[in-house]
Design a protein around this motif. Structure first.
Motif: not given
Length: 644
Positions: A617-638
């Motif tokens: 998970s090279r990248y991450a962002a937060v929306i409404d206290d939920k954490l999103y993890a993103i890989s270099e290929t765009g795989k995303i999980a919450v």
């Protein structure tokens, strides 16, 4: 005929007179004993001195019992502190004036042939009565050595109405411009300062906040506060603060107690009370809610303090509650969960202020994968991610060696990736830092398409299609691989290539510039690709790649923004080259490049291991206290972290 005869018997001289009587031829002898040496003063030293000083009197035939020697300085009796037959030690009495010294032993009195000169000495203040009052109050000052020309000052302000009753008493009225403080008495060139302050009635001119919250520290400004913190009693309605800090005679700081009630703030100093003109309102404090999760339509009870049923409004996940049950009180509010209610925050709104609490968060302990990849990206390296208006933006960097010129946008509501706003070729860059600050997106500190690092710093108004502010705001130094975070009204950036400093971005209506805030010598300027994020008034930073040792790093530090003090904190359990840090619901989290999630306990200074995303998970962002993890290929999980 008379004849005088002397007879020496031992140590006694007998004096006899023989009288011859012709008729009887009888001789009568009359004899008497000598009374010893006569009382005398031969000298005294020193020849002058002040009241309270010591004088030695030399002489003859003094009584060795000091209480049987009466010494006077110009008719004022002095205390004899020591006595021998040849010397008396005495104290110059208060009220003594220049004149002869006399010594009386029994019925004999002797006097010096020269005067003892009394010189002026400092007055003494022994008491103030009363020691508090208002302008015009008559104060009796008792003490010693007051003179007819005595002057009196209250907190440095001169009094004009003064009556010198005697050398031990002065009556004075508190002047109009007096302030609380020491009382000073001046007699000629000498002065005395009272041991205690004279306290005038306090006043309150301002308070830092009219809407107060228990545990909050309030600043109170006014006049005539005591310099002794314990003499200032601060009350908030019916509640009295147990923690009052004296800043000065014009400023106090007091912690709002749990017992505070809506009402006027008061300051009491030695029985004198000041009251602020406006009423202060106490904001609600939520102690608990029950149950912590429920079905729709169920009854939820909030328990707390300082609820004002007439003013209180309750929201669940942003939606106002309209259905309440029973009688709401200052400590209990009951409502029904709406038929379409959703899990989320409980917010209470009272007196124009909102407070948020967490209700019914589902703690799964695992991540939910939303998308396996981004169909528009092959492999994004050295890019950035951030959230804006409930969307996640991902971009910059390079995709298999191609510099990107647009954002990739993920919409959690539709669970889809789309191509976002095109970035001008001018600002294509790798290893940039980015932050969303008051609805504007700032980015820079990266490596441009031509390979240069020049500290460029840009801002967008709306990344999803709004307009780009073309003029850049220059960063103080040319760096890349730095972190950036926002706190309150400022942006902070740190580390970067060969740089161990933290910078602050200042922004006003007519200026925007960067300034160096603090150097972090512990890093040696060797950390890059780490993280830094705001936690209250503190910046937590660390991890990343250690360029000096050519290895991943797990060291973390904190910088207190108010003091700029930087100290190490607990090491992250694993060493990583890339990571992202966040504050979610007043808790601190770090997501590493391996997908490992850690929570930092600030008070215990330790890291807690949470669930792993299960992918890099090279990248991450937060929306409404939920954490999103993103890989270099765009795989995303919450994931919703374990928060209560």
């Amino acid at each position: 005929m008379k004849n005088l005869y002397f007879f020496q018997l031992k140590r006694t001289t007998i004096s006899c007179m023989a009288i011859g009587l012709v008729a009887s031829a009888t001789l009568f002898v009359g004899c008497r004993k000598n009374d010893g040496p006569a009382l005398a003063i031969t000298s005294f030293t020193p020849p002058e001195g002040a009241e309270g000083g010591t004088v030695e009197i030399n002489g003859i035939a003094f009584n060795t019992d000091k209480s049987k020697n009466t010494v006077k300085f110009h008719d004022v009796v002095a205390e004899v502190t020591d006595a021998t037959a040849q010397k008396l030690t005495v104290t110059v009495p208060d009220g003594a004036t220049t004149g002869k010294i006399s010594v009386t032993v029994g019925d004999k009195t002797v006097t010096t042939t020269t005067d003892f000169t009394v010189v002026q000495s400092a007055p003494i203040i022994s008491a103030l009565s009363p020691d508090r009052g208002d302008v015009g109050t008559e104060v009796v000052i008792t003490g010693k050595r007051f003179t007819p020309d005595t002057k009196v000052f209250f907190g440095g302000k001169a009094a004009t109405d003064i009556t010198v009753v005697s050398r031990t008493e002065v009556k004075v009225k508190v002047p109009a411009d007096a302030v609380s403080g020491k009382v000073k008495v001046v007699c000629g060139s000498f002065e005395a300062i009272s041991a205690v302050d004279f306290m005038l009635k306090p006043t309150i001119t301002a308070i830092s906040n009219w809407a107060i919250e228990e545990g909050e520290e309030i600043t109170i400004q006014g006049t005539n506060f005591s310099r002794v913190a314990g003499e200032n009693k601060v009350s908030f309605g019916a509640g009295i603060s147990s923690e009052v800090t004296n800043v000065s005679t014009t400023e106090l700081r007091a912690k709002v107690p749990e017992s505070a009630t809506t009402g006027k703030i008061k300051v009491e100093v030695r029985g004198q009370v000041a009251e602020y003109k406006d009423e202060s309102k106490v904001l609600p404090a939520l102690i608990s809610f029950s149950p912590e999760s429920s079905e729709r339509g169920a009854l939820v009870t909030l328990t707390g303090r300082h609820f004002d049923p007439a003013e209180l409004r309750v929201y669940l996940n942003g939606r106002e509650i309209t259905s309440f049950e029973g009688t709401n009180t200052a400590t209990s509010i009951a409502f029904k969960v709406p038929a379409d209610g959703k899990s989320g925050k409980i917010s209470v709104y009272q007196y124009g202020y909102q407070k948020d609490y967490l209700l019914s968060y589902t703690v799964t302990g695992s991540w939910q994968v939303l998308k396996d990849r981004n169909p528009l990206i092959t492999n994004l390296a050295a890019g950035v991610a951030f959230s804006h208006d409930n969307l996640i933006y991902w971009g910059l960097g390079n995709d298999n060696g191609t510099m990107l010129a647009n954002w990739q946008v993920f919409n959690p509501a539709s669970n889809e990736w789309t191509k976002g706003y095109q970035i001008t070729d001018l600002v294509k860059m790798n290893h940039a830092a980015i932050v969303n600050w008051w609805g504007e997106v700032y980015f820079g500190n990266g490596v441009r398409q031509n390979g240069t690092k020049d500290g460029a710093w840009y801002r967008y108004y709306q990344p999803d299609g709004g307009y780009f502010v073309g003029s850049e705001i220059k960063f103080p130094t040319n760096i890349s691989n730095s972190w950036v975070t926002a706190y309150a009204n400022e942006i902070y950036a740190g580390f970067g290539t060969g740089n161990g400093k933290i910078y602050q971005f200042r922004s006003g209506s007519t200026y925007r510039f960067w300034m160096e805030l603090v150097d972090v010598p512990q890093t040696g300027g060797c950390l890059i690709d780490g993280t830094g994020f705001a936690y209250g008034g503190t910046i937590i930073m660390g991890a990343g790649y250690n360029t000096c040792e050519s290895k991943a790093n797990n060291k973390f530090f904190k910088t207190i923004l108010s003091t700029r003090e930087t100290t190490p904190i607990a090491d992250l359990p694993v060493a990583v080259q890339y990571c992202n840090g966040f504050t979610i619901a007043n808790k601190a989290f770090v997501l590493t490049q391996n997908g490992d999630l850690f929570e930092y306990d600030y008070n215990a200074n330790k890291w807690k291991t949470l669930a792993s995303a299960g992918f890099a998970s090279r990248y991450a962002a937060v929306i409404d206290d939920k954490l999103y993890a993103i890989s270099e290929t765009g795989k995303i999980a919450v994931i919703i972290p374990s928060i209560k």
